[in-house]
Design an enzyme around this catalytic site. Structure first.
Site, PDB file in Angstrom:
ATOM      1  N   LYS A 103       0.977  -1.258  -0.042  1.00  0.00           N
ATOM      2  CA  LYS A 103       0.023  -0.056   0.110  1.00  0.00           C
ATOM      3  C   LYS A 103       0.895   1.208   0.072  1.00  0.00           C
ATOM      4  O   LYS A 103       0.474   1.969  -0.890  1.00  0.00           O
ATOM      5  CB  LYS A 103      -1.122   0.011   1.150  1.00  0.00           C
ATOM      6  CG  LYS A 103      -1.805  -1.079   1.131  1.00  0.00           C
ATOM      7  CD  LYS A 103      -2.697  -1.066   2.697  1.00  0.00           C
ATOM      8  CE  LYS A 103      -1.940  -1.050   3.891  1.00  0.00           C
ATOM      9  NZ  LYS A 103      -1.259  -2.502   4.131  1.00  0.00           N
ATOM     10  N   ARG A 140      -9.982  -0.145   8.913  1.00  0.00           N
ATOM     11  CA  ARG A 140      -9.514  -1.440   9.051  1.00  0.00           C
ATOM     12  C   ARG A 140     -10.532  -2.021   9.948  1.00  0.00           C
ATOM     13  O   ARG A 140     -10.268  -3.108  10.303  1.00  0.00           O
ATOM     14  CB  ARG A 140      -8.076  -1.210  10.170  1.00  0.00           C
ATOM     15  CG  ARG A 140      -7.016  -1.174   9.460  1.00  0.00           C
ATOM     16  CD  ARG A 140      -5.951  -0.793  10.598  1.00  0.00           C
ATOM     17  NE  ARG A 140      -4.503  -1.680  10.277  1.00  0.00           N
ATOM     18  CZ  ARG A 140      -3.676  -1.073   9.602  1.00  0.00           C
ATOM     19  NH1 ARG A 140      -3.801   0.055   9.124  1.00  0.00           N
ATOM     20  NH2 ARG A 140      -2.476  -2.030   9.465  1.00  0.00           N
ATOM     21  N   ARG A 173      11.686  -5.231   5.311  1.00  0.00           N
ATOM     22  CA  ARG A 173      11.509  -3.938   4.927  1.00  0.00           C
ATOM     23  C   ARG A 173      12.319  -3.162   5.464  1.00  0.00           C
ATOM     24  O   ARG A 173      12.697  -3.358   6.744  1.00  0.00           O
ATOM     25  CB  ARG A 173       9.985  -3.544   5.202  1.00  0.00           C
ATOM     26  CG  ARG A 173      10.090  -2.144   5.049  1.00  0.00           C
ATOM     27  CD  ARG A 173       8.310  -1.543   5.271  1.00  0.00           C
ATOM     28  NE  ARG A 173       7.616  -2.288   6.208  1.00  0.00           N
ATOM     29  CZ  ARG A 173       6.436  -2.235   6.490  1.00  0.00           C
ATOM     30  NH1 ARG A 173       5.736  -1.673   5.637  1.00  0.00           N
ATOM     31  NH2 ARG A 173       5.824  -2.860   7.370  1.00  0.00           N
ATOM     32  N   ARG A 207      11.130  -1.152  10.989  1.00  0.00           N
ATOM     33  CA  ARG A 207      10.190  -0.639  11.940  1.00  0.00           C
ATOM     34  C   ARG A 207       9.881  -1.784  12.961  1.00  0.00           C
ATOM     35  O   ARG A 207      10.222  -2.930  12.998  1.00  0.00           O
ATOM     36  CB  ARG A 207       8.668  -0.881  11.163  1.00  0.00           C
ATOM     37  CG  ARG A 207       8.585   0.475  10.589  1.00  0.00           C
ATOM     38  CD  ARG A 207       7.229   0.680   9.693  1.00  0.00           C
ATOM     39  NE  ARG A 207       6.217  -0.234   9.956  1.00  0.00           N
ATOM     40  CZ  ARG A 207       4.831  -0.146   9.296  1.00  0.00           C
ATOM     41  NH1 ARG A 207       4.787   0.372   8.154  1.00  0.00           N
ATOM     42  NH2 ARG A 207       3.703  -0.885   9.858  1.00  0.00           N
ATOM     43  N   ARG A 261       0.039  -8.959  13.176  1.00  0.00           N
ATOM     44  CA  ARG A 261      -0.636  -8.033  12.348  1.00  0.00           C
ATOM     45  C   ARG A 261      -1.400  -8.669  11.198  1.00  0.00           C
ATOM     46  O   ARG A 261      -2.661  -8.095  10.859  1.00  0.00           O
ATOM     47  CB  ARG A 261       0.449  -7.032  11.781  1.00  0.00           C
ATOM     48  CG  ARG A 261       0.898  -5.950  12.738  1.00  0.00           C
ATOM     49  CD  ARG A 261       2.201  -5.395  12.454  1.00  0.00           C
ATOM     50  NE  ARG A 261       2.131  -4.807  11.189  1.00  0.00           N
ATOM     51  CZ  ARG A 261       3.186  -4.705  10.124  1.00  0.00           C
ATOM     52  NH1 ARG A 261       4.294  -5.201  10.713  1.00  0.00           N
ATOM     53  NH2 ARG A 261       3.101  -3.770   9.278  1.00  0.00           N
TER      54      ARG A 261
HETATM   55  P1  AP5 Z   1       4.776  -1.649   1.833  1.00  0.00           P
HETATM   56  O1  AP5 Z   1       4.464  -0.694   0.711  1.00  0.00           O
HETATM   57  O2  AP5 Z   1       5.413  -0.857   3.030  1.00  0.00           O
HETATM   58  O3  AP5 Z   1       3.401  -2.285   2.542  1.00  0.00           O
HETATM   59  P2  AP5 Z   1       2.173  -1.714   3.198  1.00  0.00           P
HETATM   60  O4  AP5 Z   1       1.119  -2.286   2.356  1.00  0.00           O
HETATM   61  O5  AP5 Z   1       2.179  -0.369   3.247  1.00  0.00           O
HETATM   62  O6  AP5 Z   1       2.426  -2.662   4.543  1.00  0.00           O
HETATM   63  P3  AP5 Z   1       2.508  -1.754   5.895  1.00  0.00           P
HETATM   64  O7  AP5 Z   1       3.009  -2.853   6.939  1.00  0.00           O
HETATM   65  O8  AP5 Z   1       2.720  -0.375   6.174  1.00  0.00           O
HETATM   66  O9  AP5 Z   1       0.907  -2.030   6.350  1.00  0.00           O
HETATM   67  P4  AP5 Z   1       0.154  -2.241   7.692  1.00  0.00           P
HETATM   68  O10 AP5 Z   1      -1.284  -2.096   7.217  1.00  0.00           O
HETATM   69  O11 AP5 Z   1       0.435  -3.209   8.498  1.00  0.00           O
HETATM   70  O12 AP5 Z   1       0.890  -0.994   8.580  1.00  0.00           O
HETATM   71  P5  AP5 Z   1       0.517   0.653   8.925  1.00  0.00           P
HETATM   72  O13 AP5 Z   1       1.572   1.221   8.748  1.00  0.00           O
HETATM   73  O14 AP5 Z   1      -0.768   0.907   8.102  1.00  0.00           O
HETATM   74  O15 AP5 Z   1       5.707  -2.744   1.260  1.00  0.00           O
HETATM   75  C1  AP5 Z   1       6.067  -3.612   2.345  1.00  0.00           C
HETATM   76  C2  AP5 Z   1       7.530  -4.414   1.829  1.00  0.00           C
HETATM   77  O16 AP5 Z   1       7.380  -4.893   0.704  1.00  0.00           O
HETATM   78  C3  AP5 Z   1       8.539  -3.225   1.434  1.00  0.00           C
HETATM   79  O17 AP5 Z   1       9.902  -3.761   1.968  1.00  0.00           O
HETATM   80  C4  AP5 Z   1       8.519  -3.036   0.099  1.00  0.00           C
HETATM   81  O18 AP5 Z   1       9.705  -2.584  -0.549  1.00  0.00           O
HETATM   82  C5  AP5 Z   1       8.245  -4.349  -0.399  1.00  0.00           C
HETATM   83  N1  AP5 Z   1       7.369  -4.423  -1.660  1.00  0.00           N
HETATM   84  C6  AP5 Z   1       6.416  -3.641  -1.922  1.00  0.00           C
HETATM   85  N2  AP5 Z   1       5.522  -3.982  -3.088  1.00  0.00           N
HETATM   86  C7  AP5 Z   1       6.590  -5.307  -3.546  1.00  0.00           C
HETATM   87  C8  AP5 Z   1       6.348  -5.920  -4.607  1.00  0.00           C
HETATM   88  N3  AP5 Z   1       5.362  -5.647  -5.704  1.00  0.00           N
HETATM   89  N4  AP5 Z   1       7.418  -6.979  -4.903  1.00  0.00           N
HETATM   90  C9  AP5 Z   1       8.283  -7.294  -3.952  1.00  0.00           C
HETATM   91  N5  AP5 Z   1       8.217  -6.417  -2.904  1.00  0.00           N
HETATM   92  C10 AP5 Z   1       7.563  -5.507  -2.500  1.00  0.00           C
HETATM   93  O19 AP5 Z   1      -0.184   0.131  10.323  1.00  0.00           O
HETATM   94  C11 AP5 Z   1       0.876   0.108  11.480  1.00  0.00           C
HETATM   95  C12 AP5 Z   1       0.046  -0.152  12.856  1.00  0.00           C
HETATM   96  O20 AP5 Z   1      -0.411   1.273  13.264  1.00  0.00           O
HETATM   97  C13 AP5 Z   1      -1.275  -0.925  12.876  1.00  0.00           C
HETATM   98  O21 AP5 Z   1      -0.610  -2.373  13.269  1.00  0.00           O
HETATM   99  C14 AP5 Z   1      -2.041  -0.441  14.005  1.00  0.00           C
HETATM  100  O22 AP5 Z   1      -1.594  -0.706  15.109  1.00  0.00           O
HETATM  101  C15 AP5 Z   1      -1.919   0.949  13.613  1.00  0.00           C
HETATM  102  N6  AP5 Z   1      -2.893   1.577  12.934  1.00  0.00           N
HETATM  103  C16 AP5 Z   1      -2.888   2.013  11.638  1.00  0.00           C
HETATM  104  N7  AP5 Z   1      -3.896   2.444  10.938  1.00  0.00           N
HETATM  105  C17 AP5 Z   1      -4.713   2.057  11.793  1.00  0.00           C
HETATM  106  C18 AP5 Z   1      -6.194   2.179  11.871  1.00  0.00           C
HETATM  107  N8  AP5 Z   1      -7.064   2.547  10.596  1.00  0.00           N
HETATM  108  N9  AP5 Z   1      -7.070   1.709  13.016  1.00  0.00           N
HETATM  109  C19 AP5 Z   1      -6.446   1.249  13.899  1.00  0.00           C
HETATM  110  N10 AP5 Z   1      -4.966   0.974  14.286  1.00  0.00           N
HETATM  111  C20 AP5 Z   1      -4.099   1.458  12.917  1.00  0.00           C
HETATM  112 MG    MG Z   2       2.303   1.217   4.807  1.00  0.00          MG
END
Ligand code: AP5
Ligand code: MG
Length: 214
Positions: free
Chosen positions: A15, A91, A125, A158, A169
């Site tokens: 994402k 979410r 990552r 991270r 997660r």
């Molecule tokens: P990346 O693009 O970083 O993945 P992402 O989908 O953004 O994954 P996140 O881990 O950021 O999502 P998340 O939803 O768990 O975390 P968030 O920060 O939102 O890609 C991942 C890796 O893969 C990278 O190394 C990249 O280089 C590689 N990659 C990408 N595309 C690729 C491809 N095509 N091929 C190969 N490699 C690839 O949330 C974190 C925490 O915040 C949650 O756990 C929660 O505690 C809290 N939180 C956030 N939002 C909320 C909410 N709405 N409600 C409640 N709690 C929340």
């Molecule tokens: Mg992300």
């Protein structure tokens, strides 16, 4: 008016990676609850009388931060944005309901990636502490290990990208967020994209989905 884009997908689906492309191509704001919460991990939320007193305590366990905290962040950010790609929200179904009350969406994207691929992406990552650019030690490494190609900043891992927390997660995603994907699918709004190609292949499909839906 710039488009209102929602990007859904499991932890590690890409994402953040694809949101960066969307921002460059379509001139929208990247509204991401994960980054917003990471910048405010120590914020005092004790007045809400919840289980923990800061967002960081939820995040480091892989749990969701409670809705009142997150809803407020999203409302303010969307009000200030001229077009956006929303990443990390909603979410759960209550957040999806709240979102429908505060904005209209033009495109809902879903990045489809298998669970075994997700763990490998998350644990490898690395993120730039200066500019937030995202790398992967194997799938998209920087030219020099530990150093950002864009700005020369240091790369870090991270805290929630340990294997144990990554798996938790994904479990929390399956329980709370998979129903959100079904919710938009049932409404007939979902643009499903295969998220397992290379980042460039996925981007070609994401761009096409936005151009044909926005
Ligand atoms: P990346 O693009 O970083 O993945 P992402 O989908 O953004 O994954 P996140 O881990 O950021 O999502 P998340 O939803 O768990 O975390 P968030 O920060 O939102 O890609 C991942 C890796 O893969 C990278 O190394 C990249 O280089 C590689 N990659 C990408 N595309 C690729 C491809 N095509 N091929 C190969 N490699 C690839 O949330 C974190 C925490 O915040 C949650 O756990 C929660 O505690 C809290 N939180 C956030 N939002 C909320 C909410 N709405 N409600 C409640 N709690 C929340
Ligand atoms: Mg992300």
């Amino acid at each position: 008016m710039n488009p209102h884009i929602l990007i859904l997908g499991a932890p590690g689906a890409g994402k953040g990676t694809q949101s960066d492309n969307i921002v460059s191509e379509f001139g929208v704001e990247h509204v991401t609850t994960g980054d917003a919460l990471r910048s405010n991990k120590g914020m005092d939320i004790s007045h809400l009388g919840l289980e923990y007193d800061t967002p960081g305590e939820y995040m480091d366990k892989g749990e969701l931060v409670p809705d009142p905290v997150v809803n407020e962040i999203v409302k303010t950010a969307l009000e200030e944005a001229d077009g956006y790609v929303l990443d990390g929200y909603p979410r759960n179904l209550d957040q999806a309901e709240y979102l429908s009350e505060i904005t209209d969406l033009d495109v809902v994207l879903y990045l489809d990636v298998d669970e075994d691929v997700l763990v490998a992406r998350l644990t490898g990552r690395r993120v730039c502490e200066e500019c937030g650019a995202t790398y992967h030690v194997e799938f998209s490494p920087p030219e020099e290990e530990g150093v950002c190609d864009e700005c020369g900043g240091d790369l870090y891992q991270r805290e929630d990208d340990s294997e144990e927390t990554a798996r938790e997660r994904i479990r929390v995603y399956e329980e709370n967020t998979a129903p959100v994907v079904e919710f938009y699918d049932d409404e007939g709004d979902l643009a499903r994209v295969d998220g397992e190609g290379t980042p460039d292949e996925v981007w070609a499909d994401v761009r096409e989905a936005i151009e044909s839906n926005a």
